[in-house]
Design a protein around this motif. Structure first.
Motif, mmCIF file in Angstrom:
data_model
loop_
_atom_site.group_PDB
_atom_site.id
_atom_site.type_symbol
_atom_site.label_atom_id
_atom_site.label_comp_id
_atom_site.label_asym_id
_atom_site.label_seq_id
_atom_site.Cartn_x
_atom_site.Cartn_y
_atom_site.Cartn_z
ATOM 1 N N GLN A 15 -3.285 -8.149 -11.858
ATOM 2 C CA GLN A 15 -3.066 -6.762 -11.475
ATOM 3 C C GLN A 15 -4.042 -6.418 -10.368
ATOM 4 N N ALA A 16 -3.565 -5.624 -9.383
ATOM 5 C CA ALA A 16 -4.434 -5.145 -8.312
ATOM 6 C C ALA A 16 -3.954 -3.768 -7.898
ATOM 7 N N SER A 17 -4.907 -2.849 -7.733
ATOM 8 C CA SER A 17 -4.538 -1.493 -7.337
ATOM 9 C C SER A 17 -5.684 -0.845 -6.563
ATOM 10 N N LEU A 18 -5.312 0.091 -5.690
ATOM 11 C CA LEU A 18 -6.303 0.872 -4.950
ATOM 12 C C LEU A 18 -6.978 1.859 -5.892
ATOM 13 N N THR A 19 -8.280 2.079 -5.702
ATOM 14 C CA THR A 19 -8.976 3.065 -6.521
ATOM 15 C C THR A 19 -8.687 4.482 -6.039
ATOM 16 N N ARG A 20 -8.282 4.612 -4.777
ATOM 17 C CA ARG A 20 -7.905 5.921 -4.201
ATOM 18 C C ARG A 20 -6.731 5.696 -3.264
ATOM 19 N N SER A 21 -5.897 6.708 -3.093
ATOM 20 C CA SER A 21 -4.762 6.573 -2.174
ATOM 21 C C SER A 21 -5.018 7.267 -0.840
ATOM 22 N N GLU A 22 -6.044 8.121 -0.772
ATOM 23 C CA GLU A 22 -6.365 8.838 0.464
ATOM 24 C C GLU A 22 -7.876 8.878 0.657
ATOM 25 N N ILE A 23 -8.317 8.623 1.901
ATOM 26 C CA ILE A 23 -9.736 8.739 2.252
ATOM 27 C C ILE A 23 -9.823 9.268 3.678
ATOM 28 N N ASP A 24 -11.022 9.672 4.073
ATOM 29 C CA ASP A 24 -11.285 10.054 5.455
ATOM 30 C C ASP A 24 -11.786 8.836 6.216
ATOM 31 N N PRO A 25 -11.581 8.800 7.543
ATOM 32 C CA PRO A 25 -12.096 7.663 8.308
ATOM 33 C C PRO A 25 -13.602 7.505 8.091
ATOM 34 N N GLY A 26 -14.039 6.250 7.949
ATOM 35 C CA GLY A 26 -15.454 5.956 7.720
ATOM 36 C C GLY A 26 -15.839 5.881 6.257
ATOM 37 N N GLN A 27 -14.955 6.299 5.346
ATOM 38 C CA GLN A 27 -15.242 6.210 3.918
ATOM 39 C C GLN A 27 -14.835 4.835 3.394
ATOM 40 N N SER A 28 -15.340 4.525 2.213
ATOM 41 C CA SER A 28 -14.996 3.258 1.573
ATOM 42 C C SER A 28 -13.930 3.473 0.515
ATOM 43 N N VAL A 29 -13.164 2.427 0.297
ATOM 44 C CA VAL A 29 -12.150 2.427 -0.754
ATOM 45 C C VAL A 29 -12.319 1.138 -1.552
ATOM 46 N N LYS A 78 -10.173 3.174 10.769
ATOM 47 C CA LYS A 78 -8.969 3.508 11.527
ATOM 48 C C LYS A 78 -8.102 4.494 10.749
ATOM 49 N N ALA A 79 -7.761 5.628 11.379
ATOM 50 C CA ALA A 79 -6.929 6.646 10.735
ATOM 51 C C ALA A 79 -5.468 6.207 10.724
ATOM 52 N N GLY A 80 -4.735 6.729 9.755
ATOM 53 C CA GLY A 80 -3.306 6.462 9.652
ATOM 54 C C GLY A 80 -2.951 5.833 8.321
ATOM 55 N N GLU A 81 -1.689 5.466 8.195
ATOM 56 C CA GLU A 81 -1.205 4.793 6.988
ATOM 57 C C GLU A 81 -1.555 3.312 7.109
ATOM 58 N N GLN A 82 -2.288 2.792 6.137
ATOM 59 C CA GLN A 82 -2.728 1.398 6.151
ATOM 60 C C GLN A 82 -2.158 0.682 4.920
ATOM 61 N N ILE A 83 -1.620 -0.501 5.131
ATOM 62 C CA ILE A 83 -1.102 -1.306 4.028
ATOM 63 C C ILE A 83 -2.260 -2.092 3.417
ATOM 64 N N ALA A 84 -2.377 -2.040 2.088
ATOM 65 C CA ALA A 84 -3.429 -2.766 1.372
ATOM 66 C C ALA A 84 -2.822 -4.019 0.738
ATOM 67 N N ARG A 85 -3.549 -5.144 0.867
ATOM 68 C CA ARG A 85 -3.095 -6.423 0.319
ATOM 69 C C ARG A 85 -4.248 -7.118 -0.398
ATOM 70 N N VAL A 86 -3.905 -7.852 -1.451
ATOM 71 C CA VAL A 86 -4.853 -8.736 -2.123
ATOM 72 C C VAL A 86 -4.212 -10.117 -2.134
ATOM 73 N N ILE A 91 -0.217 -4.334 -2.235
ATOM 74 C CA ILE A 91 -0.506 -3.617 -3.483
ATOM 75 C C ILE A 91 -0.376 -2.109 -3.330
ATOM 76 N N GLY A 92 -0.198 -1.615 -2.098
ATOM 77 C CA GLY A 92 -0.056 -0.174 -1.913
ATOM 78 C C GLY A 92 -0.343 0.241 -0.485
ATOM 79 N N THR A 93 -0.316 1.550 -0.281
ATOM 80 C CA THR A 93 -0.574 2.130 1.029
ATOM 81 C C THR A 93 -1.729 3.110 0.912
ATOM 82 N N LEU A 94 -2.657 3.013 1.839
ATOM 83 C CA LEU A 94 -3.822 3.900 1.887
ATOM 84 C C LEU A 94 -3.655 4.847 3.063
ATOM 85 N N THR A 95 -3.799 6.149 2.815
ATOM 86 C CA THR A 95 -3.760 7.140 3.881
ATOM 87 C C THR A 95 -5.194 7.424 4.297
#
Length: 189
Positions: A15-29, A78-86, A91-95
């Motif tokens: 199983q793999a999942s993002l801890t957050r679905s939205e962040i501001d540029p410069g933040q960590s996920v 980088k701002a925008g919709e980003q695809i997350a992969r493991v 595994i999802g999309t990060l805004t």
């Protein structure tokens, strides 16, 4: 399944999942990853995490018959919709940032064409005004000026509705109904 003497690790990502679905540029996920070793020996696996074009990796040791959950973290600039992969699996999309206010409603090439069209309509509108000021030109052009004026109004109305985000088909339909209403109103009066 036969095992070699001493056993072998068999580590899989469950199983793999993002801890957050939205962040501001410069933040960590973070990405929370659960791995399981169904083999008969301890082992290591390298987990690679990629968000957009940025990536990181971490080696995880898992005991035989054990399950382990790890969280990988990464800063995203980088701002925008980003695809997350493991490990290459989506595994999802990060805004990242506010994507609702990035740029104009329509692409620049469409806005350029709309600007040229509005300029041409303004030019035609000027000629309609000149024609309406001259009785000789009114006799020559007749009803053409009324229909040209109606066409200018429809095109301007459709353009406004499209720029405001209404779909083109709905915009044309609404504009046509407005013009039919105007002409029926003139005919009935």
């Amino acid at each position: 399944m036969s095992q070699q003497s001493g056993g072998q690790p068999n580590i899989e990502v469950h199983q793999a999942s993002l801890t957050r679905s939205e962040i501001d540029p410069g933040q960590s996920v973070g990405v929370r990853v659960t791995v399981e070793n169904t083999g008969s020996a301890d082992g290591e696996t390298t987990l690679s995490m990629q968000i957009g074009n940025t990536g990181t990796s971490e080696t995880v040791r898992v005991g035989a018959g054990q399950t382990k959950t790890v969280t990988l973290g990464m800063q995203v600039d980088k701002a925008g919709e980003q695809i997350a992969r493991v490990n290459g699996e989506r595994i999802g999309t990060l805004t990242v940032g506010d994507t609702t206010s990035q740029g104009p409603i329509l692409p620049p090439d469409v806005l350029g064409i709309a600007g040229i069209g509005l300029g041409a309509l303004a030019y035609l509108g000027g000629w309609v005004y000149v024609i309406n000021q001259s009785p000789r030109l009114q006799r020559f052009f007749g009803l053409f000026t009324e229909w040209l004026t109606g066409l200018i109004v429809i095109v301007l109305f459709v353009g406004l509705l499209i720029v405001l985000g209404v779909g083109p088909l709905l915009a044309v339909s609404v504009a046509a109904l407005v013009m039919i209403g105007i002409h029926l109103g003139q005919w009935l009066i």
